[in-house]
Enzyme design. Structure first.
Site, PDB file in Angstrom:
ATOM      1  N   HIS A  19      -9.362 -36.916   7.850  1.00  0.00           N
ATOM      2  CA  HIS A  19      -9.065 -38.086   8.687  1.00  0.00           C
ATOM      3  C   HIS A  19     -10.081 -38.181   9.829  1.00  0.00           C
ATOM      4  CE1 HIS A  19      -4.664 -37.289   7.385  1.00  0.00           C
ATOM      5  NE2 HIS A  19      -4.973 -38.457   6.852  1.00  0.00           N
ATOM      6  N   LYS A  43       8.725 -41.615   3.362  1.00  0.00           N
ATOM      7  CA  LYS A  43       8.490 -40.175   3.238  1.00  0.00           C
ATOM      8  C   LYS A  43       9.036 -39.459   4.458  1.00  0.00           C
ATOM      9  CE  LYS A  43       3.844 -41.159   1.762  1.00  0.00           C
ATOM     10  NZ  LYS A  43       2.458 -40.875   2.088  1.00  0.00           N
ATOM     11  N   ARG A  92     -10.676 -41.133  -1.484  1.00  0.00           N
ATOM     12  CA  ARG A  92     -11.134 -39.850  -2.014  1.00  0.00           C
ATOM     13  C   ARG A  92     -11.381 -40.020  -3.506  1.00  0.00           C
ATOM     14  NH1 ARG A  92      -6.076 -37.229   0.808  1.00  0.00           N
ATOM     15  NH2 ARG A  92      -5.501 -39.340   0.259  1.00  0.00           N
ATOM     16  N   SER A 130      -3.214 -34.187   3.557  1.00  0.00           N
ATOM     17  CA  SER A 130      -2.170 -33.576   4.399  1.00  0.00           C
ATOM     18  C   SER A 130      -1.214 -32.765   3.535  1.00  0.00           C
ATOM     19  CB  SER A 130      -1.387 -34.661   5.144  1.00  0.00           C
ATOM     20  OG  SER A 130      -2.244 -35.424   5.946  1.00  0.00           O
TER      21      SER A 130
HETATM   22  P1  ADP Z   1      -0.877 -42.623   3.808  1.00  0.00           P
HETATM   23  O1  ADP Z   1       0.481 -42.001   3.658  1.00  0.00           O
HETATM   24  O2  ADP Z   1      -0.847 -44.003   4.378  1.00  0.00           O
HETATM   25  O3  ADP Z   1      -1.774 -42.527   2.605  1.00  0.00           O
HETATM   26  P2  ADP Z   1      -2.456 -40.502   5.006  1.00  0.00           P
HETATM   27  O4  ADP Z   1      -2.267 -39.916   6.365  1.00  0.00           O
HETATM   28  O5  ADP Z   1      -2.239 -39.629   3.829  1.00  0.00           O
HETATM   29  O6  ADP Z   1      -1.526 -41.785   4.998  1.00  0.00           O
HETATM   30  O7  ADP Z   1      -3.912 -41.124   4.890  1.00  0.00           O
HETATM   31  C1  ADP Z   1      -4.366 -42.114   5.777  1.00  0.00           C
HETATM   32  C2  ADP Z   1      -5.702 -42.628   5.279  1.00  0.00           C
HETATM   33  O8  ADP Z   1      -6.679 -41.592   5.371  1.00  0.00           O
HETATM   34  C3  ADP Z   1      -5.712 -43.062   3.821  1.00  0.00           C
HETATM   35  O9  ADP Z   1      -6.570 -44.170   3.695  1.00  0.00           O
HETATM   36  C4  ADP Z   1      -6.278 -41.864   3.094  1.00  0.00           C
HETATM   37  O10 ADP Z   1      -6.897 -42.230   1.881  1.00  0.00           O
HETATM   38  C5  ADP Z   1      -7.295 -41.401   4.121  1.00  0.00           C
HETATM   39  N1  ADP Z   1      -7.618 -39.986   3.949  1.00  0.00           N
HETATM   40  C6  ADP Z   1      -6.775 -38.935   3.956  1.00  0.00           C
HETATM   41  N2  ADP Z   1      -7.445 -37.772   3.749  1.00  0.00           N
HETATM   42  C7  ADP Z   1      -8.748 -38.120   3.582  1.00  0.00           C
HETATM   43  C8  ADP Z   1      -9.950 -37.384   3.296  1.00  0.00           C
HETATM   44  N3  ADP Z   1      -9.917 -36.077   3.090  1.00  0.00           N
HETATM   45  N4  ADP Z   1     -11.108 -38.081   3.182  1.00  0.00           N
HETATM   46  C9  ADP Z   1     -11.101 -39.421   3.347  1.00  0.00           C
HETATM   47  N5  ADP Z   1     -10.020 -40.172   3.605  1.00  0.00           N
HETATM   48  C10 ADP Z   1      -8.856 -39.541   3.720  1.00  0.00           C
END
Ligand code: ADP
Length: 165
Positions: A19, A43, A92, A130
């Protein structure tokens, strides 16, 4: 160049270096980024929204171009209320694509003037999520290279001491 504000929404449960990489690179393109923690997600999170916000605030270390906020209801309404036009999301693997495509299409239908822009993950973070961090931390694995120190510490408190890298 005329830059602007982007909203970077997500669960951030917890924030990872993946992030933070999107945020750093987003700041090269946008003047300001609002990190918007979704509070109405179905969630059930490991951390409360207040804890996630506190982790993010510490991780972005007082950068005046970054704001941390929470929203419920429709994301596009939140974006418009902040006078922003861009939703920033990270991509990703191909597996992210279908979900992101659906949401981006729906958001575009809901509000034509709001655009979703995607930034590809940097190579070292392609596998990082995460969920995987929580899984590894729960099994006492090393996570220091995956999340900022504030999150490492919080995970260690949740699960008992995690191993070191
Ligand atoms: P959500 O539950 O909305 O997917 P996340 O916190 O999992 O929320 O992710 C928020 C954003 O960050 C999403 O667009 C996700 O694809 C992106 N993201 C999460 N981890 C990575 C990473 N390792 N590299 C690039 N983007 C990421």
């Amino acid at each position: 160049m005329n830059k602007q504000t982007a909203v970077y929404p997500g669960s951030f449960d917890p924030i990872t270096y993946g992030h933070l990489d999107i945020i750093d690179r987003g700041l090269e393109v946008f003047d300001n980024i609002i990190i918007a923690v979704a509070s109405n997600s179905e969630k059930k999170g490991l951390f409360t929204v207040a804890e996630r916000i506190q982790h993010i605030e510490e991780a972005v270390d007082g950068n005046s171009r970054v704001t941390v906020d929470t929203f419920d209801g429709l994301l596009v309404d939140y974006v418009v209320s902040k006078e922003a036009r861009v939703i920033l999301r990270g991509l990703r693997a191909v597996s992210d694509f279908e979900y992101e495509f659906q949401i981006a299409q729906m958001n575009h239908n809901l509000k034509r003037e709001v655009e979703t822009l995607f930034m590809m993950t940097s190579v070292p973070y392609g596998y990082l999520s995460s969920s995987i961090v929580k899984e590894v931390a729960g099994l006492q694995g090393p996570i220091d290279s995956l999340v900022p120190p504030v999150v490492s510490k919080a995970l260690a408190e949740k699960f008992g001491n995690t191993g070191k890298d």
